[in-house]
Design a protein around this motif. Structure first.
Motif, PDB file in Angstrom:
ATOM      1  N   LEU A  50       0.828  -1.204   0.000  1.00  0.00           N
ATOM      2  CA  LEU A  50       0.000   0.000   0.000  1.00  0.00           C
ATOM      3  C   LEU A  50       0.862   1.253   0.000  1.00  0.00           C
ATOM      4  CD1 LEU A  50      -2.808   1.313   0.213  1.00  0.00           C
ATOM      5  CD2 LEU A  50      -2.591   1.144   2.697  1.00  0.00           C
ATOM      6  N   GLU A  51       1.900   1.268   0.822  1.00  0.00           N
ATOM      7  CA  GLU A  51       2.766   2.444   0.920  1.00  0.00           C
ATOM      8  C   GLU A  51       3.534   2.687  -0.375  1.00  0.00           C
ATOM      9  OE1 GLU A  51       3.469   4.629   3.447  1.00  0.00           O
ATOM     10  OE2 GLU A  51       2.340   3.803   5.132  1.00  0.00           O
ATOM     11  N   ALA A  52       3.717   1.639  -1.178  1.00  0.00           N
ATOM     12  CA  ALA A  52       4.448   1.787  -2.438  1.00  0.00           C
ATOM     13  C   ALA A  52       3.548   2.243  -3.592  1.00  0.00           C
ATOM     14  CB  ALA A  52       5.111   0.461  -2.813  1.00  0.00           C
ATOM     15  N   VAL A  58     -15.580   9.406  -4.383  1.00  0.00           N
ATOM     16  CA  VAL A  58     -14.305   8.707  -4.293  1.00  0.00           C
ATOM     17  C   VAL A  58     -13.922   8.616  -2.826  1.00  0.00           C
ATOM     18  CG1 VAL A  58     -11.855   8.695  -4.868  1.00  0.00           C
ATOM     19  CG2 VAL A  58     -13.522   9.515  -6.552  1.00  0.00           C
ATOM     20  N   VAL A  59     -13.775   7.400  -2.322  1.00  0.00           N
ATOM     21  CA  VAL A  59     -13.320   7.177  -0.954  1.00  0.00           C
ATOM     22  C   VAL A  59     -11.792   7.088  -0.981  1.00  0.00           C
ATOM     23  CG1 VAL A  59     -13.259   5.517   0.956  1.00  0.00           C
ATOM     24  CG2 VAL A  59     -15.421   6.005  -0.235  1.00  0.00           C
ATOM     25  N   VAL A  60     -11.145   7.811  -0.071  1.00  0.00           N
ATOM     26  CA  VAL A  60      -9.691   7.748   0.067  1.00  0.00           C
ATOM     27  C   VAL A  60      -9.371   7.495   1.533  1.00  0.00           C
ATOM     28  CG1 VAL A  60      -7.509   8.999  -0.170  1.00  0.00           C
ATOM     29  CG2 VAL A  60      -9.343   9.359  -1.844  1.00  0.00           C
ATOM     30  N   ASP A  61      -8.524   6.500   1.807  1.00  0.00           N
ATOM     31  CA  ASP A  61      -8.153   6.260   3.206  1.00  0.00           C
ATOM     32  C   ASP A  61      -6.700   6.656   3.451  1.00  0.00           C
ATOM     33  OD1 ASP A  61      -6.271   3.964   3.834  1.00  0.00           O
ATOM     34  OD2 ASP A  61      -7.712   2.779   2.706  1.00  0.00           O
ATOM     35  N   SER A  62      -6.401   7.057   4.666  1.00  0.00           N
ATOM     36  CA  SER A  62      -5.097   7.639   4.988  1.00  0.00           C
ATOM     37  C   SER A  62      -4.004   6.603   5.178  1.00  0.00           C
ATOM     38  CB  SER A  62      -5.197   8.505   6.249  1.00  0.00           C
ATOM     39  OG  SER A  62      -5.367   7.700   7.406  1.00  0.00           O
ATOM     40  N   GLY A  63      -4.291   5.344   4.870  1.00  0.00           N
ATOM     41  CA  GLY A  63      -3.244   4.341   4.892  1.00  0.00           C
ATOM     42  C   GLY A  63      -2.277   4.487   3.733  1.00  0.00           C
ATOM     43  N   LEU A  64      -2.681   5.216   2.691  1.00  0.00           N
ATOM     44  CA  LEU A  64      -1.776   5.526   1.590  1.00  0.00           C
ATOM     45  C   LEU A  64      -0.613   6.364   2.112  1.00  0.00           C
ATOM     46  CD1 LEU A  64      -4.570   6.584  -0.910  1.00  0.00           C
ATOM     47  CD2 LEU A  64      -3.226   4.492  -1.085  1.00  0.00           C
ATOM     48  N   SER A  65       0.494   6.365   1.395  1.00  0.00           N
ATOM     49  CA  SER A  65       1.647   7.131   1.853  1.00  0.00           C
ATOM     50  C   SER A  65       1.324   8.621   1.888  1.00  0.00           C
ATOM     51  CB  SER A  65       2.843   6.899   0.935  1.00  0.00           C
ATOM     52  OG  SER A  65       2.643   7.504  -0.325  1.00  0.00           O
ATOM     53  N   LYS A  87      -2.253   8.069  11.584  1.00  0.00           N
ATOM     54  CA  LYS A  87      -2.192   8.399  10.156  1.00  0.00           C
ATOM     55  C   LYS A  87      -3.224   9.444   9.743  1.00  0.00           C
ATOM     56  CE  LYS A  87      -0.395   3.816   8.936  1.00  0.00           C
ATOM     57  NZ  LYS A  87      -0.661   2.541   8.237  1.00  0.00           N
ATOM     58  N   ALA A  88      -4.015   9.939  10.675  1.00  0.00           N
ATOM     59  CA  ALA A  88      -5.086  10.876  10.334  1.00  0.00           C
ATOM     60  C   ALA A  88      -4.548  12.189   9.788  1.00  0.00           C
ATOM     61  CB  ALA A  88      -5.961  11.134  11.559  1.00  0.00           C
ATOM     62  N   ALA A  89      -3.416  12.664  10.313  1.00  0.00           N
ATOM     63  CA  ALA A  89      -2.872  13.954   9.877  1.00  0.00           C
ATOM     64  C   ALA A  89      -2.492  13.950   8.402  1.00  0.00           C
ATOM     65  CB  ALA A  89      -1.666  14.328  10.732  1.00  0.00           C
ATOM     66  N   ARG A  90      -2.310  12.771   7.802  1.00  0.00           N
ATOM     67  CA  ARG A  90      -1.984  12.692   6.373  1.00  0.00           C
ATOM     68  C   ARG A  90      -3.099  13.276   5.500  1.00  0.00           C
ATOM     69  NH1 ARG A  90       0.432   6.533   5.502  1.00  0.00           N
ATOM     70  NH2 ARG A  90       2.081   6.619   7.067  1.00  0.00           N
ATOM     71  N   LEU A  91      -4.306  13.420   6.059  1.00  0.00           N
ATOM     72  CA  LEU A  91      -5.438  13.919   5.277  1.00  0.00           C
ATOM     73  C   LEU A  91      -5.491  15.439   5.201  1.00  0.00           C
ATOM     74  CD1 LEU A  91      -8.252  11.531   6.588  1.00  0.00           C
ATOM     75  CD2 LEU A  91      -6.988  11.339   4.430  1.00  0.00           C
ATOM     76  N   ARG A  92      -4.640  16.139   5.929  1.00  0.00           N
ATOM     77  CA  ARG A  92      -4.722  17.605   5.978  1.00  0.00           C
ATOM     78  C   ARG A  92      -4.677  18.274   4.610  1.00  0.00           C
ATOM     79  NH1 ARG A  92      -0.637  18.234  11.066  1.00  0.00           N
ATOM     80  NH2 ARG A  92      -2.127  17.700  12.721  1.00  0.00           N
TER      81      ARG A  92
END
Length: 298
Positions: free
Chosen positions: A116-118, A143-150, A177-182
């Motif tokens: 997932l991170e790659a 479109v659903v996007v989850d913050s598990g992505l890099s 990982k929530a802050a990745r959505l900012r």
């Protein structure tokens, strides 16, 4: 599948290995319980819920080209999810998630998410080459996007022209990982679905209730925020209204996947034209039914 999806889910799909015990579990404890394996991941769980409610989700996720990956793709197809846009990574191991649940809920979890991170921006190719959309005819659905992505990919997705007309529905894979959505919060048509801990992580502020967390997310730029607080409350807020409800009482028998079930059920209802309160009540009931199921059952 040859039909056109009505929603895209971008993010995690992996194998869940979950151990559950009815006992309170402390550090170093060895307790009796059950261990099960099933397909999981935030994006997969949401897509599965949408399919269960009659929608046509497509999943964009990274799958290793190994035996677990082959089995996972079979399981995703069996859940009536469109697999045509999965990214099959040569030489990568399929991701997995290991969790321990006790009487107190989730005790600890480890996510092995290298695939997932790659994942990179090439995952949006179906939105460029005409399979789903093109630069001249952009995708206009949810479109659903989850913050598990890099974090790097999420920053790119936040400004990607392929998503400029999309109804973005964002969720966190964990509080850490929530802050990745900012980077998404300044975008129009951006709805965030978070639990209280995730909202606190994104806002870098501790919250004591769902309503104050939802207001803070709007202040940061979210068009709309839905914040859950376990069995206590849920708040759905935007610039025009704020609705806070209490979930139905239930005896929780498992923890993993409740938020994904809530989000999938809520989006399904809204796609079906349900009114705001009705959609929220339905999603709360769906999440309550999920946590009330025996462990290791889908």
């Amino acid at each position: 599948m040859t039909h056109i999806p009505d929603i895209l889910c971008i993010g995690a799909a992996h194998w869940d290995i979950i151990g559950h015990s009815p006992a309170q579990i402390g550090v170093g404890d060895d307790v009796p319980g059950q261990i099960g394996q099933s397909p999981g991941g935030v994006a997969f769980n949401i897509a599965r819920t949408l399919a269960q409610h009659g929608h046509r989700p497509a999943l964009i996720a990274a799958i290793g080209q190994d035996a677990p990956g082959t089995a996972l793709v079979t399981a995703i197809k069996a859940a009536a999810i469109d697999t045509r846009f999965l990214v099959m990574q040569d030489g990568a191991r399929t991701d997995s998630y290991l969790a321990i649940e006790g009487a107190q809920g989730l005790v600890a979890a480890i996510a092995a998410s290298a695939a997932l991170e790659a994942l990179d921006l090439s995952c949006l190719a179906p939105l460029q080459d005409g399979r789903l959309a093109s630069r001249d005819t952009p995708w206009r659905g949810p479109v659903v996007v989850d913050s598990g992505l890099s974090g790097g990919l999420l920053q790119q997705l936040a400004v990607a022209p392929e998503l400029r007309s999309a109804d973005l529905r964002l969720t966190a894979a964990s509080p850490a990982k929530a802050a990745r959505l900012r980077p998404f919060l300044a975008r129009p048509r951006c709805t965030v679905y978070l639990n209280l801990a995730e909202a606190s992580g994104l806002c870098d502020t501790p919250f004591t209730d769902s309503a104050s967390a939802a207001r803070a997310l709007l202040h940061l730029g979210a068009t709309r925020a839905l914040v859950t607080d376990g069995p206590r409350s849920v708040t759905d807020a935007d610039a025009s209204a704020e609705l806070t409800l209490s979930p139905p009482a239930t005896t929780a028998r498992r923890a993993t996947g409740a938020g994904d079930c809530f989000m999938g059920a809520h989006i399904a209802q809204e796609l079906g034209g349900a009114a705001r309160r009705a959609a929220l009540e339905f999603a709360l009931s769906a999440a309550a039914a999920h946590v009330a199921q025996p462990p290791n059952q889908s």
